[in-house]
Design a protein around this motif. Structure first.
Motif, mmCIF file in Angstrom:
data_model
loop_
_atom_site.group_PDB
_atom_site.id
_atom_site.type_symbol
_atom_site.label_atom_id
_atom_site.label_comp_id
_atom_site.label_asym_id
_atom_site.label_seq_id
_atom_site.Cartn_x
_atom_site.Cartn_y
_atom_site.Cartn_z
ATOM 1 N N ALA A 64 50.529 34.702 41.091
ATOM 2 C CA ALA A 64 51.005 36.073 41.274
ATOM 3 C C ALA A 64 50.262 36.748 42.414
ATOM 4 N N ILE A 65 50.962 37.665 43.055
ATOM 5 C CA ILE A 65 50.355 38.607 43.990
ATOM 6 C C ILE A 65 50.598 39.973 43.367
ATOM 7 N N ILE A 66 49.514 40.652 42.994
ATOM 8 C CA ILE A 66 49.619 41.928 42.301
ATOM 9 C C ILE A 66 49.094 43.022 43.226
ATOM 10 N N VAL A 67 49.985 43.936 43.599
ATOM 11 C CA VAL A 67 49.627 45.042 44.497
ATOM 12 C C VAL A 67 49.618 46.305 43.649
ATOM 13 N N LEU A 68 48.465 47.004 43.616
ATOM 14 C CA LEU A 68 48.440 48.192 42.779
ATOM 15 C C LEU A 68 47.735 49.382 43.401
ATOM 16 N N ASP A 69 48.239 50.533 43.012
ATOM 17 C CA ASP A 69 47.704 51.826 43.403
ATOM 18 C C ASP A 69 46.654 52.223 42.361
ATOM 19 N N THR A 78 44.279 53.632 35.181
ATOM 20 C CA THR A 78 44.172 53.628 36.643
ATOM 21 C C THR A 78 44.266 52.197 37.162
ATOM 22 N N GLY A 79 44.407 52.070 38.474
ATOM 23 C CA GLY A 79 44.383 50.747 39.089
ATOM 24 C C GLY A 79 43.078 50.019 38.802
ATOM 25 N N THR A 80 41.968 50.763 38.795
ATOM 26 C CA THR A 80 40.653 50.172 38.489
ATOM 27 C C THR A 80 40.668 49.548 37.096
ATOM 28 N N GLN A 81 41.199 50.284 36.129
ATOM 29 C CA GLN A 81 41.286 49.755 34.767
ATOM 30 C C GLN A 81 42.248 48.566 34.702
ATOM 31 N N GLY A 82 43.314 48.622 35.502
ATOM 32 C CA GLY A 82 44.264 47.516 35.558
ATOM 33 C C GLY A 82 43.626 46.240 36.084
ATOM 34 N N ILE A 83 42.817 46.376 37.141
ATOM 35 C CA ILE A 83 42.132 45.202 37.698
ATOM 36 C C ILE A 83 41.147 44.629 36.674
ATOM 37 N N ARG A 84 40.403 45.512 36.019
ATOM 38 C CA ARG A 84 39.464 45.040 34.972
ATOM 39 C C ARG A 84 40.221 44.257 33.906
ATOM 40 N N HIS A 96 37.687 48.428 43.936
ATOM 41 C CA HIS A 96 38.641 47.370 43.569
ATOM 42 C C HIS A 96 38.140 46.008 44.048
ATOM 43 N N LEU A 97 37.615 45.939 45.281
ATOM 44 C CA LEU A 97 37.073 44.674 45.792
ATOM 45 C C LEU A 97 35.922 44.188 44.920
ATOM 46 N N SER A 98 35.045 45.115 44.532
ATOM 47 C CA SER A 98 33.881 44.723 43.728
ATOM 48 C C SER A 98 34.296 44.197 42.358
ATOM 49 N N LEU A 99 35.463 44.624 41.880
ATOM 50 C CA LEU A 99 35.968 44.164 40.580
ATOM 51 C C LEU A 99 36.755 42.857 40.684
ATOM 52 N N GLY A 100 37.064 42.429 41.920
ATOM 53 C CA GLY A 100 37.758 41.157 42.081
ATOM 54 C C GLY A 100 39.045 41.194 42.871
#
Length: 133
Positions: free
Chosen positions: A70-75, A86-92, A118-122
């Motif tokens: 998958a390629i996941i693009v998020l705001d 939030t996007g931060t919570q989504g990435i986590r 976001h980068l720091s979370l992956g």
């Protein structure tokens, strides 16, 4: 048959999570340009367009459970369409809870500080706004 199964595992599922239809369409256009530049025979699936993390979660969980790429693009901020996460919570959630290793995550918040988080979370990369052409 086995060959059909193998082909489906080569598919790439594009997931776009943004509360703006305009931005969703910009991201979609950019993803299709990237796909056109790829030499792979993969089929790109664009069914995963959502306005909130909550609405995207069942879809992301399903493609993760079937081992799809998958390629996941998020705001980051999705509250205009009722999003609480939030996007931060989504990435986590994608990385820490699902452990989704076949996913490339692109931060599309338009905020450099958020992008760095976001980068720091992956997340793999940041797309600033306006989006790259």
């Amino acid at each position: 048959s086995a060959s059909t199964e193998e082909e489906s595992l080569d598919d790439i599922f594009v997931v776009i999570v943004d509360d703006s239809t305009l931005i969703q369409n910009c991201i979609l256009r950019n993803m299709k340009r990237i796909q056109a530049d790829c030499t792979t025979e993969s089929c790109w699936n664009y069914d995963g367009i959502f306005e909130t993390i909550e609405s995207a979660m069942p879809y992301i969980r399903k493609i993760h459970e079937t081992n799809q790429k998958a390629i996941i693009v998020l705001d980051e901020h999705l509250e205009s369409k009722g999003g609480v996460l939030t996007g931060t919570q989504g990435i986590r959630w994608i990385i820490e809870e699902l452990g989704y290793e076949n996913a490339i995550i692109i931060s599309a918040s338009g905020d450099n500080e958020i992008g760095t988080i976001h980068l720091s979370l992956g997340a793999s990369l940041i797309w600033g706004k306006p989006f790259p052409k």
